[in-house]
Design an enzyme around this catalytic site. Structure first.
Site, PDB file in Angstrom:
ATOM      1  N   ASP A 265       6.341  10.542-106.245  1.00 44.67           N
ATOM      2  CA  ASP A 265       5.525  10.658-105.044  1.00 44.67           C
ATOM      3  C   ASP A 265       6.346  11.132-103.848  1.00 44.67           C
ATOM      4  O   ASP A 265       7.553  11.365-103.947  1.00 44.67           O
ATOM      5  CB  ASP A 265       4.761   9.351-104.763  1.00 44.67           C
ATOM      6  CG  ASP A 265       5.665   8.192-104.354  1.00 44.67           C
ATOM      7  OD1 ASP A 265       6.794   8.432-103.889  1.00 44.67           O
ATOM      8  OD2 ASP A 265       5.216   7.033-104.474  1.00 44.67           O
TER       9      ASP A 265
ATOM     10  N   MET B  78       2.433   1.931 -93.345  1.00 43.60           N
ATOM     11  CA  MET B  78       1.472   3.049 -93.308  1.00 43.60           C
ATOM     12  C   MET B  78       0.482   2.911 -92.139  1.00 43.60           C
ATOM     13  O   MET B  78      -0.681   3.282 -92.261  1.00 43.60           O
ATOM     14  CB  MET B  78       0.694   3.140 -94.636  1.00 43.60           C
ATOM     15  CG  MET B  78       1.569   3.230 -95.856  1.00 43.60           C
ATOM     16  SD  MET B  78       0.629   3.112 -97.409  1.00 43.60           S
ATOM     17  CE  MET B  78       0.104   1.388 -97.372  1.00 43.60           C
TER      18      MET B  78
ATOM     19  N   LYS C 176       1.288  11.744-101.803  1.00 45.96           N
ATOM     20  CA  LYS C 176       0.167  11.510-100.899  1.00 45.96           C
ATOM     21  C   LYS C 176       0.698  11.389 -99.477  1.00 45.96           C
ATOM     22  O   LYS C 176       1.766  10.845 -99.243  1.00 45.96           O
ATOM     23  CB  LYS C 176      -0.564  10.206-101.247  1.00 45.96           C
ATOM     24  CG  LYS C 176      -1.130  10.134-102.637  1.00 45.96           C
ATOM     25  CD  LYS C 176      -1.735   8.758-102.880  1.00 45.96           C
ATOM     26  CE  LYS C 176      -2.257   8.615-104.291  1.00 45.96           C
ATOM     27  NZ  LYS C 176      -2.768   7.251-104.550  1.00 45.96           N
TER      28      LYS C 176
END
Length: 246
Positions: free
Chosen positions: A34, A170, A56
């Site tokens: 990722d 995040m 992502k």
């Protein structure tokens, strides 16, 4: 049919990769990685290893999670050793549990390899302890990015009135909302906050502010970024070490 290693890549600094994670990377026939996994880790793979990027980032996913699950499964049907390399730790907002269940339902062998979570390592590199005697005896790790499929917040804001250290992962794009929510439940507007961008890497940058000021001070920081809320932020002045040596 092969085996899948759902592997934590750690918070960014390649030196924080575990010995076990490095071993399976070297043995891998395919590595499915990722965005938050340090790309230098891939240089440790053997010749002929296949690399599949499934990263992502906010508002842009190379593949939705359901398709990532299928990529891992199909790779296990073709290869002996599959490494699913995930930033941080697979179980700390890494969706490792979802991937493991998907493999379990399809009779694919798998193993989890823990990674050092950014929730602890990034504040530590910034000189901010998540706990400190006489300041706080506990900390919370909270997602700052909730599922769009929920019609209400899953974050129990009313529970955050204590003096726990709160770490949001995040959450940079929701920093203003997070700050306002915490003030609404009674946190003082001058409560200390730190935002740490690209932690544990040579690009690390830390911005210090308060619940009232932090979203303006940190608005131009690049992701990934981590938010620390709590009195422990004040200890950075005495404990900073990593950014000073860059």
């Amino acid at each position: 049919m092969g085996k899948v290693y759902l592997t934590g890549a750690g918070p960014g600094d390649i030196d924080l990769l575990t010995i076990k994670a490095l071993r399976v990377v070297k043995e891998a026939d395919v590595i499915i990685y990722d965005r938050l996994a340090n790309p230098d880790i891939l240089k440790e793979a053997k010749d002929g290893c296949e690399f599949v990027y499934v990263g992502k980032e906010d508002k842009h996913h190379s593949l939705p999670q359901e398709e990532i699950n299928e990529v891992i499964y199909q790779s296990a049907l073709k290869h002996k050793t599959v490494v699913r390399l995930k930033g941080g730790d697979p179980f700390v907002f890494g969706r490792g549990g979802e991937e493991g269940i998907y493999l379990y339902e399809r009779d694919i062998k798998f193993e989890f390899i823990p990674g050092i979570t950014s929730a602890i390592a990034v504040p530590e590199y910034a000189g901010i302890p998540v706990t400190h005697r006489g300041v706080t005896v506990s900390f919370r790790v909270v997602t700052g990015h909730e599922s769009k499929n929920k019609d209400h917040s899953q974050i129990p804001w009313e529970n955050y009135k204590s003096d726990d250290t709160i770490i949001f992962l995040m959450g940079l794009h929701r920093l203003k909302i997070i700050s306002k929510k915490l003030m609404e439940i009674g946190k003082p507007k001058d409560y200390p906050v730190a935002v740490i961008s690209r932690g544990t890497t040579k690009y690390e940058k830390t911005v210090i502010g308060t619940l009232e000021t932090i979203w303006e001070l940190a608005k131009d920081l690049p992701t990934p970024a981590l938010i620390v809320v709590g009195e422990v932020v004040k200890l950075r002045e005495q404990l900073t070490w990593f950014e000073d040596k860059q």
